[in-house]
Design a protein around this motif. Structure first.
Motif, mmCIF file in Angstrom:
data_model
loop_
_atom_site.group_PDB
_atom_site.id
_atom_site.type_symbol
_atom_site.label_atom_id
_atom_site.label_comp_id
_atom_site.label_asym_id
_atom_site.label_seq_id
_atom_site.Cartn_x
_atom_site.Cartn_y
_atom_site.Cartn_z
ATOM 1 N N TYR B 18 0.811 -1.219 0.000
ATOM 2 C CA TYR B 18 0.000 0.000 0.000
ATOM 3 C C TYR B 18 0.841 1.264 0.000
ATOM 4 C CZ TYR B 18 -3.605 -3.347 1.097
ATOM 5 O OH TYR B 18 -4.442 -4.417 1.055
ATOM 6 N N HIS B 41 -7.562 18.871 -4.087
ATOM 7 C CA HIS B 41 -8.622 17.862 -4.010
ATOM 8 C C HIS B 41 -8.314 16.866 -2.892
ATOM 9 C CE1 HIS B 41 -6.155 14.736 -5.896
ATOM 10 N NE2 HIS B 41 -5.615 15.752 -6.530
ATOM 11 N N THR B 42 -9.294 16.021 -2.576
ATOM 12 C CA THR B 42 -9.095 14.996 -1.561
ATOM 13 C C THR B 42 -7.927 14.114 -2.000
ATOM 14 O OG1 THR B 42 -11.481 14.975 -1.422
ATOM 15 C CG2 THR B 42 -10.336 13.266 -0.201
ATOM 16 N N GLN B 90 -10.637 18.659 11.363
ATOM 17 C CA GLN B 90 -11.987 18.646 10.792
ATOM 18 C C GLN B 90 -12.965 18.135 11.834
ATOM 19 O OE1 GLN B 90 -12.930 16.687 7.030
ATOM 20 N NE2 GLN B 90 -10.986 17.447 6.267
ATOM 21 N N TYR B 91 -14.139 18.683 11.851
ATOM 22 C CA TYR B 91 -15.161 18.277 12.817
ATOM 23 C C TYR B 91 -14.582 18.182 14.230
ATOM 24 C CZ TYR B 91 -17.961 17.392 8.724
ATOM 25 O OH TYR B 91 -18.642 17.562 7.545
ATOM 26 N N GLY B 174 -20.048 21.622 7.016
ATOM 27 C CA GLY B 174 -21.292 21.211 7.663
ATOM 28 C C GLY B 174 -22.034 22.328 8.381
ATOM 29 N N LEU B 175 -21.465 23.551 8.387
ATOM 30 C CA LEU B 175 -22.176 24.659 9.045
ATOM 31 C C LEU B 175 -23.036 25.403 8.014
ATOM 32 C CD1 LEU B 175 -19.499 26.322 11.364
ATOM 33 C CD2 LEU B 175 -21.204 24.589 11.939
ATOM 34 N N ASP B 176 -24.130 25.985 8.465
ATOM 35 C CA ASP B 176 -24.963 26.760 7.552
ATOM 36 C C ASP B 176 -24.292 28.119 7.294
ATOM 37 O OD1 ASP B 176 -25.614 28.590 9.619
ATOM 38 O OD2 ASP B 176 -27.200 27.263 10.303
ATOM 39 N N ARG B 180 -21.113 29.697 9.304
ATOM 40 C CA ARG B 180 -19.861 29.851 8.572
ATOM 41 C C ARG B 180 -19.340 31.271 8.695
ATOM 42 N NH1 ARG B 180 -20.724 29.200 2.728
ATOM 43 N NH2 ARG B 180 -19.373 31.010 2.640
ATOM 44 N N HIS B 203 -12.273 23.791 1.306
ATOM 45 C CA HIS B 203 -12.793 23.604 -0.046
ATOM 46 C C HIS B 203 -13.631 24.812 -0.425
ATOM 47 C CE1 HIS B 203 -11.393 19.630 -0.412
ATOM 48 N NE2 HIS B 203 -12.248 19.058 0.411
ATOM 49 N N GLY B 244 -7.888 19.897 -9.705
ATOM 50 C CA GLY B 244 -9.205 19.469 -9.226
ATOM 51 C C GLY B 244 -9.852 20.451 -8.272
ATOM 52 N N PRO B 249 -17.241 30.939 -6.377
ATOM 53 C CA PRO B 249 -18.451 31.090 -7.205
ATOM 54 C C PRO B 249 -18.603 32.496 -7.787
ATOM 55 C CG PRO B 249 -18.978 29.984 -5.145
ATOM 56 C CD PRO B 249 -17.536 30.372 -5.067
#
Lengths: 279, 288
Positions: B18, B41-42, B90-91, B174-176, B180, B203, B244, B249
């Motif tokens: 691996y 990217h991830t 994260q989280y 995950g936050l609105d 954010r 991201h 990637g 926006p």
């Protein structure tokens, strides 16, 4: 597909008072519709989604899935077979060591005969474009690929509807696009109803219909154009609108004679081009 | 003060089937006072990179130096330097474990060997930093808070260690939109007050465009772009696509308008700013 009648979900809080996560929500969702559900954290949108496949049950009111009431215990399994669910974190919902076993898990539990399972796994993997990974380990896939496997697992149960609860929240832009393209294709080609819970307004814009849930109430219900053409109202609800809609409405408010309800870059371009030719 | 990443390579599972090269020759310096955004990217190597910055993992080849001290060392000095780089995963709310908010935040400074008086002062300070009222929240169970509040508690736990560099891995996932904005306006405030340098992995290109003074783009274990965010977003779209990742926006919309011959403020980082500038040009256009 869904007939939601005065749905209320209350639970006891720490200090013994009752809190209504959902309060008298009524709506109908037609078969084949692509519905987006938006709302802030804690608005009740996930609780709403969880009622749709009877993961949680209403404390008041009722919900019918193709005529079956979620309140009748014998309806629960038929409902869950009709309505599949994909969650936010791909790592929490994949269990098997090999992709094809993962996809076969659902139909195996339904007692589907082996030959039929093989066909279903083939079909489901093809529909999400993951056939070449069938012998891989889910752990070695990217986030977007894992979510597509989770979707394939739901598809193998031959559902009429898929509920996705923030399926792209943990993905990078490439993964998000993969998942959204897959979901749209299933809706378009297979006629599967989709209910998408999301924080991304760009995703909600692509739906046929947008439901806005705020403090347990269904406060808006309409096409993306109807819902997003009023950025002030959306912002008051703690939500955003897509960039073109935001820009168009700001320009409109400043007095520029443009339509305020542009949803895409293209529409905004169409609206602004006439002004440019005069410069 | 600086973090010096000296040509590091990191290989996972070396010698096994691996084996994977997560970082391949990354060389950069992060100075005190910078607000660095990292995108990719991830699987591009960004998480592996930030885990090197406070010595959670050590490079297979190369060195990571904080103020000239090699983090791979076992000296007291190396351990002390690791503590100057705080990391919010994260989280982070998933790592809360104590019975009360105050005890959870106190865990870090207590481990640093602070006396109880200092610990309490730091808890109070960290809570006010993240906008949580001490009297209201200190005695509450962190598990009874909303997602956004839990995340603030977790961030306060790192801030209470008084790092010079603060690394945040997807702090808004995950936050609105409101949650954010709250988190980011707070981060911006701390940064502007000069409390610490920030290294932000996200991201969310909007946040990066608005906040970062410098942007690193990771792809396949390498740092492929390093510069001012807007320069990268406007002039390196092809490389970004290959890596990637997307442009913000707003930038995307503005560039689409530009392609149709509409004069746009392409460097705008907020819709308000863009609408103002657009209105000024377009209104003048109509009057002549």
């Amino acid at each position: 597909m869904f007939d939601v009648r005065h749905l209320t979900h209350a639970y006891e809080t720490e200090d013994g008072t009752s809190f209504k996560a959902l309060d008298d929500v009524s709506c109908r969702i037609r078969k084949g519709e692509f519905t987006a559900v938006i709302g802030t954290n804690g608005s009740g949108k996930s609780t709403f989604a969880r009622h749709l496949n009877a993961l949680v049950l209403p404390t008041e009111g009722d919900l019918f899935v193709e005529g079956l009431s979620v309140r009748e215990p014998e309806n629960i399994w038929p409902i869950r077979q009709k309505v599949g669910m994909v969650f936010q974190n791909p790592d929490n919902q994949l269990i098997a060591a090999v992709v094809e076993e993962e996809v076969a898990f659902g139909p195996e539990n339904l007692g589907v005969p082996r030959e039929e399972i093989l066909t279903r796994v083939d079909e489901a993997l093809a529909k999400v474009g993951m056939t070449q990974y069938r012998h891989h380990s889910p752990a070695m896939l990217s986030g977007g690929q894992k979510q597509r496997i989770a979707i394939a697992g739901v598809l193998a149960m031959k559902p009429d509807c898929i509920i996705l609860d923030e399926p792209t929240a943990m993905l990078d832009p490439v993964g998000r696009k993969e998942v959204m393209d897959t979901v749209h294709e299933l809706n378009r080609k297979e006629g599967i109803s989709v209910v998408l819970i999301t924080h991304f307004m760009e995703e909600a814009v692509t739906a046929d219909r947008v439901l806005v849930i705020h403090k347990g109430h269904l406060v808006m219900d309409g096409t993306p154009r109807e819902v997003f053409s009023d950025p002030e109202k959306m912002k008051a609800l703690g939500l955003d609108v897509p960039v073109p809609a935001d820009l168009a409405s700001m320009l409109h408010k400043k007095g520029l004679a443009v339509r305020a309800d542009c949803m895409t870059d293209e529409e905004l371009g169409d609206a602004l081009c006439p002004f440019v030719s005069k410069i | 003060m600086s973090i010096r990443v000296e040509n590091i390579t990191y290989i996972y599972g070396g010698g096994t089937p691996y084996e994977k090269t997560a970082l391949a020759g990354v060389d950069l310096t992060i100075e005190k006072g910078e607000f660095v955004g990292i995108i990719g990217h991830t699987g591009s190597g960004k998480s592996t990179l930030i885990q090197h910055l406070n010595g959670l993992i050590h490079p297979t080849k190369g060195r990571v130096l904080v103020d000239g001290v090699d983090l791979a060392g076992k000296s007291k000095e190396a351990i002390a330097k690791r503590h100057t780089v705080g990391m919010v995963f994260q989280y982070p709310e998933q790592q809360l474990f104590e019975e009360t908010v105050a005890q959870d935040i106190a865990f870090g400074p207590r481990n640093l060997g602070c006396d109880e008086e200092t610990v309490e002062a730091r808890v109070r300070e960290a809570m006010s930093f993240v906008g949580l009222d001490y009297d209201t929240y200190a005695g509450r169970s962190p598990f009874r808070l909303s997602g956004g509040q839990m995340r603030r508690v977790a961030i306060a736990g790192v801030i209470a260690m008084k790092p010079d560099f603060l690394i945040l891995d997807e702090p808004s996932a995950g936050l609105d939109p409101v949650g954010r904005r709250e988190i980011f306006s707070q981060i911006r405030k701390w940064y502007e007050e000069g409390a610490f340098s920030v290294i932000l992995v996200s991201h969310n290109m909007d946040d990066i465009a608005r906040l970062a003074t410098r942007l690193l783009v990771m792809s396949h274990g390498r740092c492929v772009l390093d510069g001012r965010p807007m320069d990268i977003f406007l002039h390196h779209r092809k490389e970004l696509q290959e890596a990637g990742v997307d442009v913000p926006p707003l930038t995307k919309t503005l560039l689409a308008l530009k392609e149709r011959g509409i004069p746009v403020p392409e460097e705008a980082v907020s819709c308000e700013e863009a609408a103002d500038a657009l209105y000024r040009t377009l209104r003048e256009g109509t009057s002549c």
